[in-house]
Enzyme design. Sequence first.
Site, PDB file in Angstrom:
ATOM      1  N   THR B  70      37.399 -12.147  22.365  1.00  0.00           N
ATOM      2  CA  THR B  70      37.610 -10.703  22.315  1.00  0.00           C
ATOM      3  C   THR B  70      36.695  -9.995  23.311  1.00  0.00           C
ATOM      4  O   THR B  70      37.119  -9.119  24.060  1.00  0.00           O
ATOM      5  CB  THR B  70      37.332 -10.181  20.887  1.00  0.00           C
ATOM      6  OG1 THR B  70      38.316 -10.742  20.021  1.00  0.00           O
ATOM      7  CG2 THR B  70      37.383  -8.675  20.826  1.00  0.00           C
ATOM      8  N   ASN B 149      49.316 -16.951  21.456  1.00  0.00           N
ATOM      9  CA  ASN B 149      48.639 -17.526  20.289  1.00  0.00           C
ATOM     10  C   ASN B 149      49.535 -17.666  19.070  1.00  0.00           C
ATOM     11  O   ASN B 149      49.229 -18.425  18.161  1.00  0.00           O
ATOM     12  CB  ASN B 149      47.413 -16.672  19.954  1.00  0.00           C
ATOM     13  CG  ASN B 149      47.779 -15.224  19.765  1.00  0.00           C
ATOM     14  OD1 ASN B 149      48.494 -14.634  20.568  1.00  0.00           O
ATOM     15  ND2 ASN B 149      47.304 -14.632  18.696  1.00  0.00           N
ATOM     16  N   GLN B 178      43.964 -19.700  24.292  1.00  0.00           N
ATOM     17  CA  GLN B 178      44.736 -20.773  23.648  1.00  0.00           C
ATOM     18  C   GLN B 178      45.082 -21.899  24.617  1.00  0.00           C
ATOM     19  O   GLN B 178      45.489 -22.974  24.209  1.00  0.00           O
ATOM     20  CB  GLN B 178      46.037 -20.215  23.046  1.00  0.00           C
ATOM     21  CG  GLN B 178      45.843 -19.352  21.832  1.00  0.00           C
ATOM     22  CD  GLN B 178      45.334 -20.137  20.630  1.00  0.00           C
ATOM     23  OE1 GLN B 178      45.384 -21.365  20.574  1.00  0.00           O
ATOM     24  NE2 GLN B 178      44.818 -19.422  19.638  1.00  0.00           N
ATOM     25  N   SER B 198      37.253 -18.971  24.876  1.00  0.00           N
ATOM     26  CA  SER B 198      36.465 -18.812  23.663  1.00  0.00           C
ATOM     27  C   SER B 198      36.085 -20.185  23.114  1.00  0.00           C
ATOM     28  O   SER B 198      36.933 -21.060  22.993  1.00  0.00           O
ATOM     29  CB  SER B 198      37.306 -18.050  22.641  1.00  0.00           C
ATOM     30  OG  SER B 198      36.726 -18.174  21.374  1.00  0.00           O
ATOM     31  N   GLY B 199      34.796 -20.347  22.789  1.00  0.00           N
ATOM     32  CA  GLY B 199      34.278 -21.649  22.385  1.00  0.00           C
ATOM     33  C   GLY B 199      34.898 -22.236  21.128  1.00  0.00           C
ATOM     34  O   GLY B 199      35.178 -23.422  21.060  1.00  0.00           O
ATOM     35  N   HIS B 200      35.138 -21.394  20.127  1.00  0.00           N
ATOM     36  CA  HIS B 200      35.558 -21.971  18.856  1.00  0.00           C
ATOM     37  C   HIS B 200      37.020 -22.413  18.844  1.00  0.00           C
ATOM     38  O   HIS B 200      37.495 -22.959  17.866  1.00  0.00           O
ATOM     39  CB  HIS B 200      35.242 -21.020  17.686  1.00  0.00           C
ATOM     40  CG  HIS B 200      36.188 -19.866  17.546  1.00  0.00           C
ATOM     41  ND1 HIS B 200      37.105 -19.800  16.521  1.00  0.00           N
ATOM     42  CD2 HIS B 200      36.358 -18.754  18.274  1.00  0.00           C
ATOM     43  CE1 HIS B 200      37.794 -18.662  16.649  1.00  0.00           C
ATOM     44  NE2 HIS B 200      37.353 -18.024  17.701  1.00  0.00           N
ATOM     45  N   THR B 236      19.815 -11.126  25.137  1.00  0.00           N
ATOM     46  CA  THR B 236      19.237 -12.467  25.221  1.00  0.00           C
ATOM     47  C   THR B 236      20.316 -13.517  24.998  1.00  0.00           C
ATOM     48  O   THR B 236      21.106 -13.410  24.064  1.00  0.00           O
ATOM     49  CB  THR B 236      18.124 -12.605  24.173  1.00  0.00           C
ATOM     50  OG1 THR B 236      17.157 -11.594  24.438  1.00  0.00           O
ATOM     51  CG2 THR B 236      17.466 -13.971  24.240  1.00  0.00           C
ATOM     52  N   CYS B 323      43.552 -12.957  13.775  1.00  0.00           N
ATOM     53  CA  CYS B 323      42.932 -11.658  14.014  1.00  0.00           C
ATOM     54  C   CYS B 323      43.797 -10.519  13.504  1.00  0.00           C
ATOM     55  O   CYS B 323      43.347  -9.383  13.438  1.00  0.00           O
ATOM     56  CB  CYS B 323      42.636 -11.466  15.489  1.00  0.00           C
ATOM     57  SG  CYS B 323      41.397 -12.613  16.060  1.00  0.00           S
TER      58      CYS B 323
END
Lengths: 402, 381
Positions: B70, B149, B178, B198-200, B236, B323
Amino acid sequence: MEYNHILIRYGEIGLKGKNRKMFIERLFKNIKVAVKAFPNVKPTMTRDRLFIELNGEDHEAIATKLEKVFGIHSFSLAVKVESDIEEIKKAALSALLNVGKPVNTFKVSAKRPNKTFPVRSQEMNYEVGSYILRNTENITVDVHNPDIDMKVEVRDAFTYITCGDYKGAGGLPVGVGGKVMVMLSGGIDSPVAAYLAMKRGVRIEAIHFHSPPFTSERAKQKVEDLTSVLTEYGGKIKLHVVHFTEIQKMIHQTMPANYSMTIMRRMMLRIAEEIANVNNAKAITTGESLGQVASQTLDSMYTINEVTNMPIIRPLITMDKIEIMDISRKIGTYDISIRPYEDCCTVFLPSAPKTKPKRENANRYEQNAEFEALLKEAVNNVETIEITNETKVEDQQFEDLF
Amino acid sequence: MIYFDNSATTKPYEEVVDVFVKVTNNYFGNPSSIHKLGGESEKLLFQARKVIASILQVKDQEIIFTGSGTEGNNLAIKGIAMEHKNRGKHLITTMIEHASTINTFKQLEKLGFDVTYLPVNQQGIISLTDLERAIREDTILVSVIHVNNELGSIQPIAEIGTLLKKYPKLHFHVDHVQGIAKVPLAIEKCNIDLLTCSGHKFHGLRGTGFLYKRSGVKLSPLFTGGSQEMKLRAGTENVAGIVSMAKALRISIEKYKEKHQEIVQIKNWLMEQLAEVDGVELNTPMEQSAPHIINISILGIKPEVFIHALEKHDIYVSTKSACSSKQSEVSHVLLATGMDENRAKSAIRISFSYQNNLEEAKVFMEVMKKELRQLKKIMGS
């Protein structure tokens, strides 16, 4: 039909008279190293060209490598077919369709080094061109300013068809001109100087002055990373890290502040000359640019240069900062160079360094301290790291984390 | 457990969690700190960037770490809109984007931007002619989802890229969330300027992601603050998350080579089987669709009821995009393909990863058929 060859043209080395063979062989070796990661490609050498047989390897990835090899004037993706007019027509059409960009106009320029081929060049332009026109839509011929300038070269039994050239790196093949020692600080300029030196065919080794704890591991890492980028142009590179702390301390304690920068440069140059001698390098390269900082005025250079009679190559000497930054971005060192760590040139920088130092003053001051032993120790304790292109992605320390 | 909701999120690889813990414990320094501890964290960050860049065959400095898909979409779209609004205020996207894209464009509309939403055909694919017609003198961005998606339909990114090359002033953003490690995409060849991941979605951890930004492309940052991530993403850095994401991507790409055929097989098998079931409509197109997503409609049964029926057997599927799945409105993606509201309302999404196998698909089919019979009896259809 896919592009199955890359055709490589020599630039300047084509003019090299009796030494030509040596230049071409070196280029050939360098190309082999550059495409080592693609096991199926087969480079071959002829009198005025080099070819790379792709054997199904990704041509774009190989092109990216070749763009960094000095000594190549230009190269093209090519389709190699038998010298048969029907085959040539078909291959020409598919070469045009596979060119990977929108094509509205084209022209055909045929050449016939093989004079026994029955179709003459002019006829061939017509035959191939009209075949393409018949088999495509919305594409026309434009002989003045075409999107694609298709070259058809009939050589012996085979014909090469190319659509457009990639610009090569130019210069001379690295390794034909001996070796220079580059003083690599970690700033923007010195990696560019190293790159330009390599462009003239010399192999490089690098020297970096490291002053722990005043300068950090990160500053050293930065120089390793810069060297690693430079290996893309020049193969593996030795980086000599000189531990400079004791000498810097001595300069700081015993020399007049306004001369400390001049003296430091002289010490660096003495060490560089010594390391160059040991490693059989015949010159020293620096990133100096006239008038840029206090150490780069004519007077400064005159005074600093006194300590060596080895040639000092300064490729950036007449360049503007902007020009240097442009090259630095182009060759991929800029983003590393701007990492903000102190190096040994900035740590002890006096507030008012002399812009017009004098040789006699420098000599007189230097006699007030015992530098000999420290210089010797620095040269003896130099830490030499061999950096290859592969060391780049993998770092042993973190191996298990990735 | 049979987990078929991988498009919502994936289970992190064990190695990824291990790396996260190790980095959190051993390299906790702030990468911006100038001491040695900071230096080590920074080095890890450099290396993660290198690993990801080399997998994608792009330059290191073209990877910007973000906190999610996102965020990547927001940074790309708003970043271009804000930076280049003086050049033009027209933006183009499609009707089947993820919520993080659609709602970003909706927000930009309120700020005075003009957005064209391209329609799709029955297979959920846009037409290049529509796209070219939509381009105007003041268009500054085209944003397209690579793999949808919900449906799994694949947009012709290479062709779009070739077309857009004729308009050098225009930027091209691709939502690749995706697609990555499932449907290959040659970023440079496709003329892509910005690309979100996106990592997940590839067995990394939540709260990680990255945006590819071609060098030379100018963006306005979403957050102002420190100079992290080339000043485009202050804050950070989540070093442990980033390093573990690089690891997850590396493993996923290896698995792609090893197991890609296997999930293609699972998908094909399931598509065949599902087509035979009474009352089931296949929404995912057979051609030009990703190997890991199947969307079906079960007419007459509320998807939520069906999902709960399966979960009794420890089987997990979903409705539309996670989502948006708690919102009651009908999927905008399915409606865009022209299907009627009834069919769109009863959609179920089954999505795989390289951790699934054909055995699971077989069990799923059996349970599904049984539960459907039961439900139909009760619901009286």
